[in-house]
Design a protein around this motif. Sequence first.
Motif, short mmCIF file in Angstrom:
data_model
loop_
_atom_site.label_atom_id
_atom_site.label_comp_id
_atom_site.label_asym_id
_atom_site.label_seq_id
_atom_site.Cartn_x
_atom_site.Cartn_y
_atom_site.Cartn_z
N ILE A 74 -42.73 30.78 -49.89
CA ILE A 74 -44.02 31.28 -50.39
C ILE A 74 -44.89 31.77 -49.25
O ILE A 74 -45.59 32.77 -49.36
N SER A 75 -44.83 31.06 -48.12
CA SER A 75 -45.69 31.39 -46.98
C SER A 75 -44.86 31.40 -45.71
O SER A 75 -44.10 30.47 -45.44
N LEU A 76 -45.04 32.46 -44.90
CA LEU A 76 -44.29 32.63 -43.66
C LEU A 76 -45.25 32.97 -42.52
O LEU A 76 -46.16 33.77 -42.68
N ARG A 77 -44.98 32.35 -41.36
CA ARG A 77 -45.73 32.71 -40.14
C ARG A 77 -44.74 32.78 -38.98
O ARG A 77 -44.07 31.79 -38.65
N GLY B 32 -27.35 48.52 -36.50
CA GLY B 32 -26.90 49.48 -37.49
C GLY B 32 -26.53 48.85 -38.82
O GLY B 32 -26.92 49.32 -39.88
N SER B 33 -25.77 47.76 -38.77
CA SER B 33 -25.35 47.11 -40.01
C SER B 33 -26.44 46.23 -40.60
O SER B 33 -26.43 45.93 -41.79
N ALA B 34 -27.41 45.82 -39.76
CA ALA B 34 -28.47 44.94 -40.25
C ALA B 34 -29.49 45.70 -41.07
O ALA B 34 -30.06 45.18 -42.02
N GLY B 35 -29.73 46.97 -40.71
CA GLY B 35 -30.74 47.74 -41.43
C GLY B 35 -32.12 47.19 -41.15
O GLY B 35 -32.50 46.93 -40.01
N CYS B 36 -32.90 47.01 -42.20
CA CYS B 36 -34.28 46.57 -42.07
C CYS B 36 -34.32 45.11 -41.60
O CYS B 36 -33.72 44.23 -42.21
N VAL B 37 -35.02 44.85 -40.51
CA VAL B 37 -35.07 43.51 -39.92
C VAL B 37 -36.14 42.64 -40.57
O VAL B 37 -35.90 41.47 -40.89
N LEU B 38 -37.33 43.20 -40.81
CA LEU B 38 -38.44 42.41 -41.33
C LEU B 38 -38.99 42.89 -42.68
O LEU B 38 -39.14 42.10 -43.61
N LEU B 39 -39.31 44.16 -42.76
CA LEU B 39 -40.17 44.65 -43.84
C LEU B 39 -39.58 44.49 -45.24
O LEU B 39 -40.30 44.19 -46.19
N LYS B 40 -38.29 44.68 -45.39
CA LYS B 40 -37.69 44.57 -46.72
C LYS B 40 -37.93 43.18 -47.32
O LYS B 40 -38.26 43.05 -48.51
N SER B 41 -37.79 42.16 -46.51
CA SER B 41 -37.97 40.79 -47.00
C SER B 41 -39.43 40.41 -47.18
O SER B 41 -39.73 39.39 -47.82
N LEU B 42 -40.34 41.21 -46.63
CA LEU B 42 -41.78 40.94 -46.78
C LEU B 42 -42.39 41.71 -47.94
O LEU B 42 -43.59 41.59 -48.21
N SER B 43 -41.58 42.48 -48.65
CA SER B 43 -42.12 43.42 -49.64
C SER B 43 -42.73 42.77 -50.87
O SER B 43 -43.47 43.41 -51.61
N LEU C 13 -34.93 38.67 -41.30
CA LEU C 13 -35.27 37.95 -42.54
C LEU C 13 -34.36 38.38 -43.67
O LEU C 13 -34.13 39.57 -43.88
N GLU C 14 -33.87 37.40 -44.42
CA GLU C 14 -33.13 37.69 -45.63
C GLU C 14 -34.09 37.68 -46.82
O GLU C 14 -35.29 37.46 -46.66
N ASP C 15 -33.60 37.92 -48.03
CA ASP C 15 -34.46 38.12 -49.19
C ASP C 15 -35.40 36.94 -49.43
O ASP C 15 -34.98 35.77 -49.40
N MET C 16 -36.67 37.27 -49.68
CA MET C 16 -37.70 36.28 -49.98
C MET C 16 -38.50 36.76 -51.18
O MET C 16 -39.66 37.18 -51.07
N PRO C 17 -37.92 36.71 -52.37
CA PRO C 17 -38.55 37.32 -53.55
C PRO C 17 -39.82 36.62 -54.02
O PRO C 17 -40.60 37.22 -54.76
N LEU C 18 -40.06 35.37 -53.61
CA LEU C 18 -41.24 34.62 -54.07
C LEU C 18 -42.37 34.62 -53.04
O LEU C 18 -43.39 33.95 -53.24
N LEU C 19 -42.20 35.37 -51.97
CA LEU C 19 -43.19 35.35 -50.88
C LEU C 19 -44.55 35.83 -51.36
O LEU C 19 -44.67 36.82 -52.09
#
Length: 447
Positions: free
Chosen positions: A214-217, A273-284, A230-236
């Motif tokens: 829910i909360s990340l710092r 290259g294989s990682a793609g988005c490092v931060l923003l996708k999981s913060l969406s 970061l991996e998927d965080m759908p409830l952030l």
Amino acid sequence: MSQSKMASASEASCADDLIGALPDGVLRRILGFLQADEAVRTSLLARRWRHLWRSMPVLRLTAGAARSVRFPRRFLDHLFLLRDRSNLEACMFDFDILSEHDLTYVNLWIRHALLCQVQELSVFVWDSVHKRYDLPLADLPVVSQHLTRLKLTCVKLYDKFLDFSSCPALKDLRIESCHIAATRISSRSIEYLNIEHCSCVPDTRVRISAPNLISLRLHRFEDRSRTPLLEDMPLLVTAVVELDSEFRDRCDGLDPGYCDDEFCDGCYGTDDGSAGCVLLKSLSAATDLTLTADPEVFILKRDLRWCPTFSKLKTLLLNEWCVATDDRALICILQHAPVLEKLTFDLSMALKEKKARNMVPSKAIYNSTEQSFASENLKRIEVTCREVDEWVDKILKYLVSYGIPLEKIAIKQENTISEYVSLSLVQVSSQSRAEKFCAFDGLITTS
């Protein structure tokens, strides 16, 4: 002594011993506010106090002579042996160890606390003699059905320890000033994660898997560490990401992340290259987001190639990284935040010597669209700064060029007594665009 006098003396004694009149449960809780060795000494007060310490719900080993492992070694061994095995609400270890051999005992005491079904555990271990803040904990899984909060400070952590799949009740994880010698931090249960002032294995991105977060710092990694992936965080809901110049994902060139030096360790030292988005996708999924970085740190800018839609984002705080080279990064973010209501540019921490550099237009590829961003939901824009300088000038001109009404913009300049002075721009809201630029220039030069 007559019977009446004895009764009067007894009543007077009871009146004086107000603490002793409290129930045992309350006394045990009071003992929990003392250091463990002090709590055990209360067994000498009276027969009633003899065994209360055995079942106190909180163990504190955090101050005084107990800071050294050598002193309390036998004491702690007997403490855990003689406790009545009642459950622990909290246990706090804070030790200044003298050798890595002492860590054997620290690791054993941590496991004892887990056997006592501790709910909140705090571990702070360091070596003041050799100035070491990365003393390794045993690379064994943490297994507990009861642990809800865990705080780790100044220790070295490995993969097995940071796999919390056997801690289904863990909700709050704090890792501070640690060396993360692992490739992954994983937990399906944690909701609050705070990682700050840590270092990682060079050229390795630590993967963080926390689908119920829910909360990340993430705050100020050290020793040129790579930014975690970061991996998927759908409830952030809330996230604060602060990337300073200590990160390895940085470059002193004029186009950080895309410089012309093929041997640049910052720009090309790791293959994402294989990682793609490092931060923003999981913060969406966040509704409240802080993204600040040194202008030389490029990972946020590079992430915009895969910029996701921030469909729930209401409040956003940025700093100068998004306008260091041009306005495309800022436009890209705003285009992907359709319900954004408040935008803040925090320039208050920028040092005077960090003026806007003459960076070249970036070769970065952004996931931009042809349409302008939806500004009808944007209710307020704040620019906080120590002084109205080139950064403020650049941001204001970008905002005006986007057609944002001046009545939505407020500049807050910090004065010498650390208070903010709000500079009103509403009075020029009816001017033409050219006149507005003149008003901004006048404001910047006369502040």
